[in-house]
Design an enzyme around this catalytic site. Structure first.
Site, short mmCIF file in Angstrom:
data_model
loop_
_atom_site.label_atom_id
_atom_site.label_comp_id
_atom_site.label_asym_id
_atom_site.label_seq_id
_atom_site.Cartn_x
_atom_site.Cartn_y
_atom_site.Cartn_z
N LYS A 80 -10.17 6.76 52.92
CA LYS A 80 -9.31 5.59 52.76
C LYS A 80 -7.89 6.09 52.67
O LYS A 80 -7.63 7.13 52.08
CB LYS A 80 -9.72 4.92 51.45
N HIS A 113 -3.68 -16.39 26.87
CA HIS A 113 -3.68 -15.00 26.44
C HIS A 113 -4.86 -14.30 27.06
O HIS A 113 -5.84 -14.93 27.46
CB HIS A 113 -3.73 -14.89 24.91
N GLY A 148 -17.59 23.45 44.52
CA GLY A 148 -17.29 24.53 45.46
C GLY A 148 -16.85 24.08 46.83
O GLY A 148 -16.93 24.82 47.81
N THR A 149 -16.35 22.86 46.95
CA THR A 149 -15.93 22.39 48.27
C THR A 149 -14.45 22.62 48.51
O THR A 149 -13.95 22.34 49.59
CB THR A 149 -16.25 20.90 48.45
N GLY A 150 -13.74 23.10 47.51
CA GLY A 150 -12.33 23.42 47.72
C GLY A 150 -11.37 22.36 47.21
O GLY A 150 -10.21 22.30 47.64
N ARG A 179 -17.53 23.81 55.07
CA ARG A 179 -16.80 22.73 54.40
C ARG A 179 -16.29 21.73 55.42
O ARG A 179 -15.83 22.09 56.50
CB ARG A 179 -15.62 23.30 53.62
N GLU A 199 -10.71 22.83 33.60
CA GLU A 199 -11.84 23.75 33.70
C GLU A 199 -11.42 25.21 33.75
O GLU A 199 -12.18 26.08 33.38
CB GLU A 199 -12.69 23.41 34.92
N SER A 246 7.83 10.58 13.26
CA SER A 246 7.37 11.34 14.42
C SER A 246 7.31 10.46 15.67
O SER A 246 7.21 10.95 16.78
CB SER A 246 6.00 11.93 14.14
N LYS A 306 -7.45 -15.52 18.88
CA LYS A 306 -7.02 -16.92 18.88
C LYS A 306 -5.52 -16.94 19.09
O LYS A 306 -4.80 -16.11 18.55
CB LYS A 306 -7.37 -17.46 17.49
N GLU A 324 0.82 -1.19 0.00
CA GLU A 324 0.00 0.00 0.00
C GLU A 324 0.86 1.25 0.00
O GLU A 324 0.90 1.99 -0.96
CB GLU A 324 -0.90 -0.01 1.23
#
Lengths: 116, 530
Positions: free
Chosen positions: B457, B231, B293-295, B451, B320, B92, B225, B80
């Site tokens: 955890k 695999h 908005g919780t920081g 807040r 954002e 690249s 296969k 091709e």
């Protein structure tokens, strides 16, 4: 008008008739299809090209470098290098009509056959 | 720079009955893991998929890695793309095909076949292909061969029956020559390949796919296969990036990376206290989740600020806000991030993930990490990445990302907006990869929103079970002391309690710095989890 067009066609045909053919036939060793291809290629050249040809036969087993420089994958393959465009004809060349068509030879043969 | 994941060399040993099948490692990141060691050595493998799915690249990388990493030379037969195109296409990715050719390690044989140029008359065979392939193999002493793509032959030769018989012979011939081969094929309607070549390749078949779902394209790989070998059977997402192909084997996530015992400060003394008194482990992954908005971003920025104060580099992916916005916002809570940017310790990358595919995103993120070599990375917020793709893909990609950072010893902090309820599932999968999970929330009481922060955890360390109020002040984040009443007192209730305490008639004393006393072991969770 008609005359000139006809004249032009005749001139073109005359040129075709005098044009040289450069052909390379790639075969592999002594296989049956290779032998048939060599026989058929020689017959086409002798009967229809009347000496206006240069037919080179390459055994790819003997000269692998020549096939690496070409675009040939199948054997036997007849390559028409000149006149342009390049054409490739794969097979043992047993179908004469197809061979002549692929080589653009029939166009030349037909009018001259009618003239004769 | 070594971008190879060290765990790729340390594969678990195969059971004895599978040990006899020799394999040729592809050197492609992740592929050797899902194939349990590589492609079948000395045998042909079929790789099929639609146009543009990465077949050619996979073949080329297989050859290049073979040469550079395994000392095995290669032959590439291209029907091709021209030799020049191939060289340019992978330049690249850092592959210098021309040099490999010049060094006699690689042979590229481009055969252009135009269907219109070929006429057929009588019997033929493909001996020509065998001869040129044989000559190329001999020329470089090749152990690996790629034929890309076999489908072109079907376009060129009208006699399909002969072609099929010849291809069957080709595969046998390749096996006889003992080369490890990749043959590529195009995906057909209802069949694996357009002309059913898969019937002739019995050893290994790999299917590539390129799907667009929710306007995000994802490439996938599946081993259909693999005779005589274990695999992976899943569909694995794969990336094409600046270093080549990376298959993302979520099930074989490297958990063999070196672990560090070193602790890093989160930049907030009392937060470090909550984390066993000394902050997080280096190389761990931290998730800060909470509602709007919780920081969360402030915690992330403070974390970067702390790293820069130690003279380490921090890389901040912001999805954002712009760099200027973040720097300005953090200045309002007394953090001067601008100085770190100037000193080259802090780098922001601000993009909207929806603009590029997730795949492109993660690969460029990895490239940036490799380039900037930060000790901490922030992704703020990770929930924006989740919107960039279907959640299953995303978690696989993120797994890879977390893995990638862990292997490099980078400490990563992800923020996540928990309002996206549909993301819960993905979040849970991500949670399994996360070492420290901080939950921030706002508590509504006494006509105030305050807040609060808790540690959900923290792997490998003692940590506080307290829900603490945290404040965004002019001096950055402050975590308030604990005042227990029925539940954690926040805002004016806490201040009132503090006042009362100062007057000498309050409840328990304010928690002092130092190892956090488990004062509030019995505090109901309900107060914090909103």
């Amino acid at each position: 008008m008609v005359d000139t067009a006809l004249e032009r066609l005749e001139a073109a045909l005359a040129k075709l008739e005098s044009e040289r053919y450069e052909l390379t036939l790639f075969v592999s060793g002594a296989s049956a299809s290779s032998e048939r291809a060599i026989r058929n290629a020689k017959a086409v050249c002798d009967l229809h090209l009347g000496g206006r040809h240069d037919l080179r036969i390459v055994d790819v087993n003997q000269e692998p470098d020549l096939i690496r420089g070409s675009r040939v994958l199948a054997t036997p393959t007849l390559v028409k290098e000149i006149p342009a465009p390049e054409r490739m004809l794969v097979g043992d060349l047993s179908d004469r009509e197809r061979v002549l068509l692929a080589l653009d030879v029939r166009v030349v043969e037909k009018p001259s056959a009618e003239a004769a | 720079m070594n971008t190879e994941a060290p765990h790729s060399e340390k594969r678990p040993a195969l059971p004895a009955e599978f040990g006899s099948l020799p394999k040729a490692p592809t050197g492609i990141d992740g592929l050797d893991e899902v194939t349990e060691g590589g492609l079948p050595r000395g045998r042909p493998t079929l790789i099929c998929g639609p146009a543009g799915c990465g077949k050619t690249l996979l073949g080329l990388e297989f050859l290049v890695r073979g040469i550079t990493e395994h000392g095995e030379n290669g032959v590439f037969v291209a029907f091709e793309e021209t030799r020049e195109d191939l060289i340019a296409n992978v330049e690249s990715l850092g592959f210098d095909l021309a040099q490999l050719e010049a060094d006699g390690q690689l042979a590229i044989d481009h055969v252009s076949i135009e269907p219109t140029e070929i006429e057929q008359s009588g019997e033929w065979d493909l001996e020509g292909l065998f001869i040129r392939l044989g000559a190329s193999i001999d020329a470089v002493g090749a152990d690996r061969v790629v034929i890309d793509t076999i489908e072109n032959l079907f376009g060129a030769f009208p006699d399909k029956a002969t072609l099929r018989a010849e291809l069957r012979r080709l595969f046998r011939w390749l096996k006889d020559r003992g080369v490890t081969a990749i043959i590529t094929g195009e995906r057909g309607d209802g069949s694996l390949t357009r002309h059913g070549i898969e019937e002739y390749v019995s050893d290994c078949v790999i299917v590539l796919d390129h799907r667009v779902s929710e306007e995000t394209s994802t490439r996938r790989l599946r081993i259909l296969k693999y005779r005589g070998s274990l695999h992976g059977t899943n569909e694995y997402p794969f990336l094409i990036h600046r270093g080549g192909i990376t298959v993302v084997p979520i099930t074989s996530l490297g958990i063999e990376h070196d672990v560090s015992g070193e602790r890093l400060s989160m930049g907030v003394a009392r937060l470090d206290e909550m984390l066993g008194g000394r902050g997080v482990l280096r190389g761990s992954s931290i998730l800060v989740s909470g509602t709007a908005g919780t920081g969360k971003s402030t915690i992330a920025a403070q974390f970067c600020d702390a790293a820069c104060r130690r003279g380490e580099r921090a890389l901040y992916f912001a999805f954002e806000e712009s760099e200027a916005q973040i720097v300005r916002n953090m200045a309002s809570v007394g953090m001067d991030l601008g100085q770190w940017v100037e000193q080259g310790l802090l780098k922001f990358t601000c993009v909207r993930p929806s603009l590029a595919g997730l795949e492109a995103h993660l690969s460029s993120m990895q490239a940036l990490v490799a380039e900037f070599n930060p000790s901490v990375v922030v992704i703020d917020p990770i929930s924006d990445l989740l919107t960039a793709g279907a959640s299953r893909d995303v978690s696989a990609m993120l797994t890879r990302q977390v893995d990638f950072l862990k292997v490099r010893g980078v400490t990563a902090l992800f923020t996540s907006l928990d309002q996206h309820l549909q993301l819960e599932e993905a979040n849970h999968q991500i949670a399994a990869l996360i070492d420290v999970w901080l939950l921030v929330a706002t508590q509504k009481a006494n006509g105030e929103r305050n807040r609060s922060l808790s540690v959900l955890k923290a792997r490998g360390m003692a940590h506080s079970n307290q829900i603490r109020e945290f404040l965004l002040t002019e001096r950055g984040i402050e975590i308030a002391g604990i005042h227990r009443f029925e539940e954690v007192l926040t805002g004016s209730a806490r201040i009132a309690q503090e006042e009362a305490h100062r007057r000498g008639n309050g409840g328990p004393a304010e928690a002092s710095p130092g190892p956090a006393p488990e004062l509030v072991a019995g505090v109901p969770r309900a107060g914090g989890a909103q």
